[in-house]
Design an enzyme around this catalytic site. Structure first.
Site: not given
Ligand code: DGY
Length: 326
Positions: A238, A267, A286
């Site tokens: 993240r 983001e 992402h």
């Molecule tokens: C998640 O699933 O947490 C990712 O960041 C997106 O697939």
């Protein structure tokens, strides 16, 4: 019995969407951007089920607005967008999509690692810009993977799968986590080290810690100061796990070799952000789990979780299973 009302906050792949549309009275938000907050709250007001994305904040305000809510199915393995405790207080099951995206995300983390080490983005820009005049003995030299030390921060499912890939490239694996992984130590010869040693020894450092108050700015100015000048940092966890301005300053000063970021803070990263101006920053939007198969599997899992929750059954991937204990 009339079909239950559901709001799906974005178009998700067919395999899951089809299940949801056949079994519920679903409204699907068609825009590329998330629904505005007021719309989300308004839609939730009438709904028994929500399928949410990591861009939708699910908190007390949302629960207050949704008196008939029976389940929240997040279309992601990460769930830092959801206040799970608040949901539990109200008896609402919350679900995520673990497992199905592990290998795809690990593939991509390794893709970023390799691309940043060997300057693939810069090579592409160079060739496209018409700068390629001859074979250059010193042109775009990068870092070797073979024999290098791969550091894994957080050796859960995805971290482990990245370490397996590193092993295939004859890398030495070191890791740090709150809990030691006997499996990684046995199967991959991974060595547990302190966080400081992880930063000091890694030639490549791949981040797989979930976002929490403890991991916010896990990589900050101080952490970066411990890293090797030849190190490559990869973040597919993240964005806020890395302090954006600190990584910008470190890359600009060539304090580390490169960073590959699938996730950023904020983001999306605004298009005029100075990080984009750096050759040694590889930034992508992402997309680590974005393969056709995986995104369909995530959609199917989210649908199964949603439908179970609507029927009052324990969803397969329930984050607050205590709600179903007698
Ligand atoms: C998640 O699933 O947490 C990712 O960041 C997106 O697939």
């Amino acid at each position: 019995m009339p079909k239950r009302k559901v709001f799906v906050t974005r178009v998700i792949p067919d395999r899951g969407l089809h299940k949801i549309l056949s079994a519920t009275d679903a409204t699907v938000w068609q825009d590329e951007l998330p629904p505005p907050r007021a719309t989300f709250l308004k839609m939730a007001h009438e709904c028994a089920g929500l399928v949410t994305l990591l861009t939708d904040r699910v908190d007390d305000e949302l629960f207050d607005a949704a008196p008939g809510l029976k389940v929240v199915a997040n279309y992601a393995v990460g769930f830092d967008n959801i206040d799970v405790q608040a949901a539990t207080r109200r008896g609402i099951p919350v679900t995520n999509t673990p497992g199905v995206l592990t290998e795809t995300t690990a593939d991509f983390a390794f893709t970023l690692l390799t691309a940043a080490a060997r300057r693939v983005g810069e090579g592409r820009d160079y060739a496209r810009a018409g700068k390629w005049k001859t074979w250059g003995p010193m042109l775009l030299m990068g870092q070797d993977l073979f024999g290098a030390t791969l550091g894994i921060a957080g050796i859960g499912r995805i971290g482990f799968a990245v370490a397996q890939r590193g092993k295939g490239f004859s890398m030495q694996i070191i890791y740090n986590d709150a809990v030691r992984s006997e499996r990684a130590e046995k199967e991959l010869g991974a060595r547990y080290v302190s966080k400081d040693e992880l930063l000091r020894q890694s030639d490549f450092l791949s981040l797989h810690v979930p976002l929490s108050p403890d991991t916010y700015h896990y990589i900050d100015k101080q952490a970066l100061s411990l890293m090797k000048p030849t190190a490559v940092l990869v973040n597919t966890s993240r964005g806020p796990v890395v302090d954006t301005m600190a990584i910008y300053e470190a890359l600009k000063a060539r304090q580390i070799f490169a960073a590959a970021l699938d996730v950023t803070d904020p983001e999306p990263l605004p298009h005029d952000h100075p990080l984009y101006s750096l050759d040694n920053a590889l930034i992508v939007p992402h997309i680590a789990s974005a393969s056709f198969e995986t995104r369909n599997s995530m959609a199917e899992l989210a649908a199964d979780n949603l439908l179970a929750g609507l029927e009052g059954r324990q969803p397969p991937n329930c984050l607050n299973p205590e709600l179903f204990r007698k």
